[in-house]
Enzyme design. Structure first.
Site, PDB file in Angstrom:
ATOM      1  N   ASN A 130     -10.374  -0.034   0.013  1.00  0.00           N
ATOM      2  CA  ASN A 130      -8.788   0.275   0.319  1.00  0.00           C
ATOM      3  C   ASN A 130      -8.336  -0.399  -1.003  1.00  0.00           C
ATOM      4  O   ASN A 130      -8.445  -1.404  -1.086  1.00  0.00           O
ATOM      5  CB  ASN A 130      -8.366  -0.518   1.564  1.00  0.00           C
ATOM      6  CG  ASN A 130      -6.838  -0.383   1.553  1.00  0.00           C
ATOM      7  OD1 ASN A 130      -6.283  -0.268   0.797  1.00  0.00           O
ATOM      8  ND2 ASN A 130      -6.401  -1.000   2.756  1.00  0.00           N
ATOM      9  N   CYS A 146       0.868  -1.132  -0.190  1.00  0.00           N
ATOM     10  CA  CYS A 146       0.056   0.059   0.184  1.00  0.00           C
ATOM     11  C   CYS A 146       0.806   1.172   0.012  1.00  0.00           C
ATOM     12  O   CYS A 146       0.378   2.255  -0.366  1.00  0.00           O
ATOM     13  CB  CYS A 146      -0.774   0.028   1.267  1.00  0.00           C
ATOM     14  SG  CYS A 146      -1.887  -1.325   1.172  1.00  0.00           S
ATOM     15  N   HIS A 196      -3.301   7.269   2.637  1.00  0.00           N
ATOM     16  CA  HIS A 196      -3.776   5.917   2.127  1.00  0.00           C
ATOM     17  C   HIS A 196      -5.145   5.698   2.865  1.00  0.00           C
ATOM     18  O   HIS A 196      -5.139   6.054   3.869  1.00  0.00           O
ATOM     19  CB  HIS A 196      -2.599   4.873   2.476  1.00  0.00           C
ATOM     20  CG  HIS A 196      -3.268   3.514   2.410  1.00  0.00           C
ATOM     21  ND1 HIS A 196      -3.853   3.290   1.301  1.00  0.00           N
ATOM     22  CD2 HIS A 196      -3.351   2.468   3.318  1.00  0.00           C
ATOM     23  CE1 HIS A 196      -4.177   1.745   1.338  1.00  0.00           C
ATOM     24  NE2 HIS A 196      -3.686   1.434   2.542  1.00  0.00           N
TER      25      HIS A 196
HETATM   26  O1  UT7 Z   1      -3.537  -1.198   3.616  1.00  0.00           O
HETATM   27  C1  UT7 Z   1      -3.676  -1.662   5.066  1.00  0.00           C
HETATM   28  C2  UT7 Z   1      -4.257  -2.834   4.944  1.00  0.00           C
HETATM   29  N1  UT7 Z   1      -5.226  -3.229   6.344  1.00  0.00           N
HETATM   30  C3  UT7 Z   1      -5.747  -2.421   7.078  1.00  0.00           C
HETATM   31  O2  UT7 Z   1      -5.657  -1.174   7.050  1.00  0.00           O
HETATM   32  C4  UT7 Z   1      -6.428  -2.871   8.244  1.00  0.00           C
HETATM   33  C5  UT7 Z   1      -6.308  -2.396   9.617  1.00  0.00           C
HETATM   34  N2  UT7 Z   1      -7.545  -2.899  10.357  1.00  0.00           N
HETATM   35  C6  UT7 Z   1      -8.767  -2.711  10.238  1.00  0.00           C
HETATM   36  O3  UT7 Z   1      -9.172  -2.058   9.439  1.00  0.00           O
HETATM   37  C7  UT7 Z   1      -9.771  -3.250  11.458  1.00  0.00           C
HETATM   38  O4  UT7 Z   1      -8.952  -4.008  12.244  1.00  0.00           O
HETATM   39  C8  UT7 Z   1     -10.645  -4.305  10.818  1.00  0.00           C
HETATM   40  C9  UT7 Z   1     -11.953  -3.314   9.872  1.00  0.00           C
HETATM   41  C10 UT7 Z   1     -10.112  -5.075   9.944  1.00  0.00           C
HETATM   42  C11 UT7 Z   1     -11.632  -5.007  11.781  1.00  0.00           C
HETATM   43  O5  UT7 Z   1     -12.017  -4.087  12.625  1.00  0.00           O
HETATM   44  P1  UT7 Z   1     -11.942  -4.048  14.288  1.00  0.00           P
HETATM   45  O6  UT7 Z   1     -12.612  -3.058  14.859  1.00  0.00           O
HETATM   46  O7  UT7 Z   1     -10.440  -4.309  14.553  1.00  0.00           O
HETATM   47  O8  UT7 Z   1     -12.575  -5.427  14.662  1.00  0.00           O
HETATM   48  P2  UT7 Z   1     -11.829  -6.759  15.240  1.00  0.00           P
HETATM   49  O9  UT7 Z   1     -11.103  -7.501  14.604  1.00  0.00           O
HETATM   50  O10 UT7 Z   1     -11.550  -6.317  16.867  1.00  0.00           O
HETATM   51  O11 UT7 Z   1     -13.374  -7.603  15.464  1.00  0.00           O
HETATM   52  C12 UT7 Z   1     -14.367  -7.103  16.460  1.00  0.00           C
HETATM   53  C13 UT7 Z   1     -15.505  -8.071  15.943  1.00  0.00           C
HETATM   54  C14 UT7 Z   1     -15.156  -9.828  16.105  1.00  0.00           C
HETATM   55  O12 UT7 Z   1     -16.355 -10.370  16.635  1.00  0.00           O
HETATM   56  P3  UT7 Z   1     -16.222 -10.967  18.126  1.00  0.00           P
HETATM   57  O13 UT7 Z   1     -14.879 -11.694  18.191  1.00  0.00           O
HETATM   58  O14 UT7 Z   1     -15.933  -9.538  18.957  1.00  0.00           O
HETATM   59  O15 UT7 Z   1     -17.392 -11.685  18.313  1.00  0.00           O
HETATM   60  C15 UT7 Z   1     -15.128 -10.227  14.760  1.00  0.00           C
HETATM   61  O16 UT7 Z   1     -15.445 -11.426  14.330  1.00  0.00           O
HETATM   62  O17 UT7 Z   1     -16.258  -8.068  14.792  1.00  0.00           O
HETATM   63  C16 UT7 Z   1     -16.276  -9.151  14.117  1.00  0.00           C
HETATM   64  N3  UT7 Z   1     -16.057  -9.081  12.734  1.00  0.00           N
HETATM   65  C17 UT7 Z   1     -17.166  -8.674  11.870  1.00  0.00           C
HETATM   66  N4  UT7 Z   1     -18.288  -8.342  11.941  1.00  0.00           N
HETATM   67  C18 UT7 Z   1     -19.173  -8.236  10.930  1.00  0.00           C
HETATM   68  C19 UT7 Z   1     -15.117  -8.852  11.680  1.00  0.00           C
HETATM   69  N5  UT7 Z   1     -15.231  -8.634  10.672  1.00  0.00           N
HETATM   70  C20 UT7 Z   1     -16.619  -8.326  10.481  1.00  0.00           C
HETATM   71  C21 UT7 Z   1     -17.457  -8.297   9.467  1.00  0.00           C
HETATM   72  N6  UT7 Z   1     -18.866  -8.052   9.688  1.00  0.00           N
HETATM   73  N7  UT7 Z   1     -17.196  -7.781   8.272  1.00  0.00           N
END
Ligand code: UT7
Length: 356
Positions: free
Chosen positions: A283, A114, A253
């Protein structure tokens, strides 16, 4: 005197097909509300059959060349920042060269995930400062959708496809790319990676599809991204004796709205001076900054003399920042005669770049 490197053209391309959060709701266990709240994304563009990185890159390149008012045949270098080239060999840049007709250009890809566009800005500046090139096409293009595990809800909602391009030309008088900061940390490589497809993991027989899928620890990436991007911005400003208050527009980004807001907060820049378009594209990896830059310019958010600060973070891990004093397009020295004269001088001293 060292020539400055000026962005004289810009353009972008995204595939026609749009995938909305509602579409995703019908495929995986997610909701529009969760995606919007956690990422800021509402929809993303996805390639159709037969479309891939080089064809998108060539479309963006043509728009940038049009804007710069120069012909592809005048380019000295074509660089494509991508991690999703159409093939292992040849590079995406070779395909773009063929499609736009950049006959005499040096052609190469740049792999910094990225952060590829910011890295590319630094390389273009270096090529121009060294006298090795006077006209550089930098395209950042990604077809991440083909490497996504569409059953992994924590990654598949984030990414989209697209391409953005800039033409960067040498100028003796105009301001241009002021400075860049490039960084990386290979110890964090497992936070965002594609295991297969390289020389360590080639499985020519049998089912091995999963190893070609993008894997990501979203929280790790999030935690690394915010301080790294903010620090890179501070460093590039400090090197130029500038402060965040001098910056007209931050074009970060477009990874996640929450990451963008956290970087803005750390830097102390108000929200009105941070460009965001993630809601419509998701993204797009390396392509996200040039796509955002094009929209910012077209919306009148960037004017000649303005300082534009760009920062990115991605797999590897890689990150960096670039500071550009916006010049507003076509060079005053853009008259064909003057450009041709400058180029023939260049060819005499750097024959290696010119295959003719
Ligand atoms: O260019 C660089 C590329 N990468 C990035 O920029 C990624 C950076 N990270 C992020 O953007 C965030 O970490 C994510 C958007 C990927 C995830 O958001 P988060 O607030 O960190 O969520 P989390 O991983 O802490 O997950 C919270 C909950 C989980 O459920 P439980 O375990 O609390 O029951 C996940 O399973 O959200 C759940 N979850 C979803 N729920 C609905 C994860 N993805 C989804 C989804 N829909 N798409």
């Amino acid at each position: 005197m060292t020539a400055s490197a000026v962005i004289t053209g810009w353009g972008f391309y995204v595939p026609r097909s749009v995938l909305t959060n509602r579409d995703l709701e019908s495929r995986i266990d997610t909701t529009d509300a969760w995606i919007v709240e956690r990422t800021g994304i509402r929809e993303r563009h996805i390639v159709s059959d037969g479309e891939a990185t080089a064809s998108m890159a060539a479309n963006a390149a043509r728009a940038a060349l049009d804007r710069a008012g120069i012909a592809a045949g005048d380019l000295d270098a074509v660089m494509v920042a991508t991690t999703t080239a159409d093939h292992l060999v040849p590079t995406a840049a070779c395909l773009v060269q063929e499609q736009i007709g950049a006959r005499r250009a040096a052609v190469f890809d740049l792999g910094a995930a990225c952060a590829g566009f910011v890295y590319g800005i630094a390389v273009a500046k270096g090529l121009i400062a060294s006298g090795a090139a006077r006209g550089v096409l930098l395209v950042a293009a990604e077809t991440i959708s083909r490497f996504i595990d569409w059953s992994d809800r924590s990654t598949c909602v984030l990414f989209g496809d697209g391409a953005g391009a800039v033409v960067i030309e040498a100028s003796d008088g105009r301001p241009g790319i002021r400075g860049t900061v490039l960084r990386g940390d290979g110890t964090k490589r497992h936070a965002l990676w594609v295991e297969g497809g390289g020389s360590l993991m080639v499985h020519l027989d049998g089912p091995s599809g999963q190893m070609y899928r993008l894997r990501m620890d979203g929280q790790d990436v999030f935690k690394l991204a915010v301080p790294s991007m903010a620090r890179a911005c501070e460093e590039v400003l400090a090197a130029e004796g500038l402060r965040i208050g001098d910056v007209t527009l931050l074009v970060p980004h477009q990874a996640n709205l929450r990451i963008i807001e956290a970087v803005g907060k750390r830097l102390g820049i108000d929200r009105a001076r941070v460009f965001v378009n993630i809601e419509r594209y998701g993204n797009t990896s390396a392509a996200s900054i040039p796509i955002a830059l094009c929209e910012a310019v077209d919306q009148g958010r960037v004017r000649p003399g303005d300082l534009v600060l760009m920062c990115a973070f991605g797999g590897g891990m890689t990150w960096g920042a670039a500071l550009v004093e916006w010049s507003g397009g076509v060079l005053a020295t853009g008259a064909p005669g003057l450009r041709d004269r400058a180029r023939s001088q260049l060819r005499r001293s750097h024959g290696a770049l010119d295959p003719r």
